[in-house]
Design a protein around this motif. Structure first.
Motif, short mmCIF file in Angstrom:
data_model
loop_
_atom_site.label_atom_id
_atom_site.label_comp_id
_atom_site.label_asym_id
_atom_site.label_seq_id
_atom_site.Cartn_x
_atom_site.Cartn_y
_atom_site.Cartn_z
N GLU A 168 0.83 -1.21 0.00
CA GLU A 168 0.00 0.00 0.00
C GLU A 168 0.87 1.26 0.00
O GLU A 168 0.53 2.26 -0.63
N ALA A 169 2.00 1.20 0.70
CA ALA A 169 2.90 2.36 0.74
C ALA A 169 3.46 2.64 -0.66
O ALA A 169 3.61 3.81 -1.05
N SER A 170 3.73 1.58 -1.42
CA SER A 170 4.23 1.78 -2.79
C SER A 170 3.17 2.44 -3.67
O SER A 170 3.49 3.30 -4.49
N LYS A 171 1.91 2.04 -3.50
CA LYS A 171 0.82 2.67 -4.27
C LYS A 171 0.68 4.14 -3.89
O LYS A 171 0.52 5.00 -4.75
N ALA A 172 0.72 4.42 -2.59
CA ALA A 172 0.62 5.80 -2.12
C ALA A 172 1.78 6.63 -2.65
O ALA A 172 1.60 7.77 -3.09
N LEU A 173 2.97 6.05 -2.64
CA LEU A 173 4.15 6.77 -3.15
C LEU A 173 4.02 7.04 -4.64
O LEU A 173 4.35 8.13 -5.11
N HIS A 174 3.54 6.07 -5.39
CA HIS A 174 3.34 6.23 -6.83
C HIS A 174 2.45 7.44 -7.08
O HIS A 174 2.77 8.33 -7.88
N PHE A 175 1.31 7.49 -6.40
CA PHE A 175 0.38 8.61 -6.56
C PHE A 175 1.03 9.92 -6.13
O PHE A 175 0.96 10.93 -6.84
N ALA A 176 1.65 9.92 -4.96
CA ALA A 176 2.24 11.16 -4.42
C ALA A 176 3.36 11.70 -5.30
O ALA A 176 3.44 12.92 -5.52
N THR A 177 4.21 10.82 -5.82
CA THR A 177 5.31 11.30 -6.65
C THR A 177 4.79 11.87 -7.98
O THR A 177 5.31 12.88 -8.46
N LEU A 178 3.77 11.25 -8.53
CA LEU A 178 3.19 11.81 -9.76
C LEU A 178 2.55 13.17 -9.50
O LEU A 178 2.71 14.10 -10.27
N ALA A 226 14.40 5.30 -3.92
CA ALA A 226 14.94 4.89 -5.22
C ALA A 226 13.81 4.70 -6.23
O ALA A 226 13.93 5.09 -7.39
N GLN A 227 12.70 4.11 -5.78
CA GLN A 227 11.53 3.93 -6.65
C GLN A 227 11.01 5.29 -7.13
O GLN A 227 10.73 5.46 -8.33
N ALA A 228 10.90 6.25 -6.23
CA ALA A 228 10.39 7.58 -6.60
C ALA A 228 11.31 8.26 -7.60
O ALA A 228 10.85 8.88 -8.56
N TYR A 229 12.61 8.13 -7.39
CA TYR A 229 13.54 8.79 -8.30
C TYR A 229 13.63 8.07 -9.64
O TYR A 229 13.57 8.71 -10.69
N ASP A 230 13.74 6.74 -9.60
CA ASP A 230 13.88 5.97 -10.85
C ASP A 230 12.66 6.10 -11.75
O ASP A 230 12.79 6.22 -12.96
N GLN A 231 11.47 6.07 -11.16
CA GLN A 231 10.26 6.09 -11.96
C GLN A 231 9.79 7.50 -12.33
O GLN A 231 9.20 7.70 -13.38
N PHE A 232 10.02 8.47 -11.43
CA PHE A 232 9.40 9.79 -11.64
C PHE A 232 10.36 10.96 -11.49
O PHE A 232 9.95 12.12 -11.61
N GLY A 233 11.63 10.70 -11.18
CA GLY A 233 12.60 11.78 -11.05
C GLY A 233 12.40 12.65 -9.81
O GLY A 233 12.90 13.76 -9.75
N VAL A 234 11.68 12.13 -8.82
CA VAL A 234 11.42 12.88 -7.59
C VAL A 234 12.34 12.34 -6.50
O VAL A 234 12.41 11.14 -6.28
N ARG A 235 13.03 13.26 -5.81
CA ARG A 235 13.89 12.88 -4.68
C ARG A 235 13.16 13.22 -3.39
O ARG A 235 13.10 14.39 -3.00
#
Length: 165
Positions: free
Chosen positions: A26-36, A83-92
């Motif tokens: 669930e944290a990965s899904k939340a991060l995906h949404f938040a980084t976008l 790393a997921q946030a940066y690799d997928q969306f360029g967000v640090r």
């Protein structure tokens, strides 16, 4: 006639999306949404990991070892999500580790950082419900945080999240 300088513009603040880093899917899904959302709105992401308080006061060595292991695990989870946030969306993301009770530490961080403007949580998909944190916040009408809470359904695909964010 005195020169009146132009009024200063308020400092530009970057809206931050707070995600709880607990290592769950669930944290990965939340991060995906938040980084976008952060990428689309020139915002930022803060990842918070909270280590529960150790309760072995009689055995200080055991308590210290448990705290150290919990800290290492929290760091591992934070760095994996970062790393997921940066690799997928360029967000640090900003990475924060705190010790204590989760809701208390969330509330404290939100009150300390005025740039945190949205709490993003992922909902679980099990038949037991969306998860203890989402259930707890949903049962409290306002969430007690003074900011909007976005709950990302755990059964959304990456493509669906991409369309929503």
């Amino acid at each position: 006639m005195p020169d009146n300088p132009a009024p200063k513009a308020p400092p530009v603040r970057k809206r931050k999306f707070l995600v709880i880093a607990d290592g769950s899917p669930e944290a990965s899904k939340a991060l995906h949404f938040a980084t976008l959302r952060a990428a689309h709105t020139d915002g930022a992401v803060t990842l918070l990991a909270v280590i529960g308080p150790a309760d072995f006061q009689h055995w200080l060595g055991v308590e210290n070892l448990m705290r150290e292991e919990a800290m290492e695990e929290a760091e591992r989870v934070l760095h994996k999500l970062a790393a997921q946030a940066y690799d997928q969306f360029g967000v640090r993301p900003e990475l924060i580790i705190r010790e204590g009770k989760l809701r208390e530490q969330m509330a404290q961080l939100i009150s300390e950082d005025p740039d945190i403007s949205v709490l993003v949580l992922g909902a679980g998909t099990s038949k037991e419900g969306p998860g203890p944190l989402v259930s707890s916040i949903a049962s409290d009408a306002a969430g007690g945080f003074g900011i909007p809470v976005t709950i990302v359904p755990g059964d959304l695909s990456e493509e669906q999240i991409n369309l929503l964010a």
